[in-house]
Design an enzyme around this catalytic site. Structure first.
Site, PDB file in Angstrom:
ATOM      1  N   LYS A 218      63.514  38.619  27.354  1.00  0.00           N
ATOM      2  CA  LYS A 218      62.624  37.986  28.013  1.00  0.00           C
ATOM      3  C   LYS A 218      63.262  37.602  29.273  1.00  0.00           C
ATOM      4  O   LYS A 218      64.591  37.300  29.363  1.00  0.00           O
ATOM      5  CB  LYS A 218      61.865  36.840  27.496  1.00  0.00           C
ATOM      6  CG  LYS A 218      62.682  35.703  26.975  1.00  0.00           C
ATOM      7  CD  LYS A 218      61.953  34.364  26.027  1.00  0.00           C
ATOM      8  CE  LYS A 218      62.945  33.515  25.721  1.00  0.00           C
ATOM      9  NZ  LYS A 218      62.457  32.578  24.958  1.00  0.00           N
TER      10      LYS A 218
ATOM     11  N   GLY B  63      53.216  29.986  25.115  1.00  0.00           N
ATOM     12  CA  GLY B  63      53.290  31.247  26.134  1.00  0.00           C
ATOM     13  C   GLY B  63      54.139  32.246  25.699  1.00  0.00           C
ATOM     14  O   GLY B  63      53.848  33.654  26.034  1.00  0.00           O
TER      15      GLY B  63
END
Length: 325
Positions: free
Chosen positions: A202, A237
């Site tokens: 990420k 999230g």
């Protein structure tokens, strides 16, 4: 009296802040003691007042506080409780922080930033804490911030036992949400029968909090029942996005497991709708399953009680992990 007596001397006393009294009561039940009565109230200007209703002189005191919202209020309350015990001549004071506040601010990312996790340790020491107990610190280096013993407990056995009891391990794949937690994922994989591993790469925005701008799966998850783990989930999230990425990569199903369910808005909405089969967490922070059908909350109280007992008896906390601490 609420203390546990040993050799005719008052010793173990358990104290609870107001943030999560249910957890303290569960720990007290495991220890077969009562939570020591405390008067606590807020003044009109927001200041906090605390006073214990029994003598604490010469006692081995354990101060439990869960640092949920409003976090700064509960942090200050715990510091005041510790200070009151110190001034009341407690023999030893152990601060129990199941969820360590400000743990994500453990280093400077850019100039002119504080190292807030270090400051928390300094505040505990200044208030009078002799020892800290916490569960699944965000980074191991936080243990070195406190100038005294730190017992770093792990919820992995609690979470993995639930996985073992409710899922078929033959098709399990353990997934780390980022490269930084691969080492933890390896321990999970070993515990779950040498399961294969993967991780989600990420990229987090440096300008917008809790926003992931890109991610991808490293490893083979095609057709696998994935266990996506993390130490904490805040707004959800990152984890919700990771579930989507795993599904696109061919994962058959995804189960989310975390120790600390911070679950700031809109975490519930995100995690309920992300497609995860189950979200598993512990009660290091207050939780409610109302309106959240796929949330499972496991109790951390037995682990905290065993830890307190080992400290009180001058035993070995490390033995709780069969040599792994």
């Amino acid at each position: 009296m609420t203390a546990h007596w040993k050799q005719n001397q008052k010793n173990l006393m358990l104290f609870s802040g107001r943030a999560h009294p249910e957890l303290a009561e569960a720990v007290a039940k495991e220890l077969d003691v009562n939570v020591t009565p405390m008067t606590a109230r807020d003044f009109a200007n927001g200041e906090i007042y605390v006073r214990f209703e029994e003598s604490v002189r010469g006692s081995d005191c354990f101060v439990l506080q869960s640092h949920t919202q409003p976090l700064n209020k509960w942090l200050m309350e715990q510091l005041l409780m510790i200070d009151a015990l110190k001034r009341g001549s407690a023999k030893r004071i152990t601060a129990i922080l199941p969820f360590y506040p400000y743990a994500r601010q453990d280093k400077k990312h850019r100039g002119r930033e504080p190292i807030s996790a270090r400051l928390i340790a300094d505040l505990m020491l200044t208030a009078g804490a002799d020892r800290i107990v916490s569960v699944d610190l965000h980074t191991d280096q936080i243990q070195g911030f406190f100038d005294g013993p730190v017992d770093h407990m792990h919820a992995m056995p609690i979470l993995t036992d639930h996985i073992k009891e409710n899922y078929n391990l033959d098709n399990i794949c353990v997934v780390s949400p980022d490269a930084g937690r691969v080492k933890v994922a390896e321990k999970w994989a070993n515990t779950l029968g040498d399961a294969p591993m993967a991780f989600v790469h990420k990229t987090r925005s440096t300008e917008v909090a809790n926003q992931v701008v890109a991610n991808r799966v490293v490893g083979d998850v095609d057709g696998k029942d994935c266990v996506l783990l993390d130490d904490m989930i805040d707004t959800g999230g990152t984890i919700a996005g990771a579930v989507g990425v795993l599904k696109k990569a061919g994962a058959k199903s995804v189960v989310i497991a975390c120790t600390h369910g911070v679950f700031s808005d809109p975490a519930r909405e995100r995690l309920s709708a992300c497609g995860a089969e189950e979200v598993i967490t512990t009660d290091t922070l207050p939780q409610s399953t109302e309106g959240w059908s796929n949330l499972t909350v496991l109790s951390i109280a037995p682990l905290l009680a065993r830890t307190i007992n080992e400290i009180f008896e001058n035993g070995s906390v490390t033995t709780l992990f069969e040599g792994e601490a």
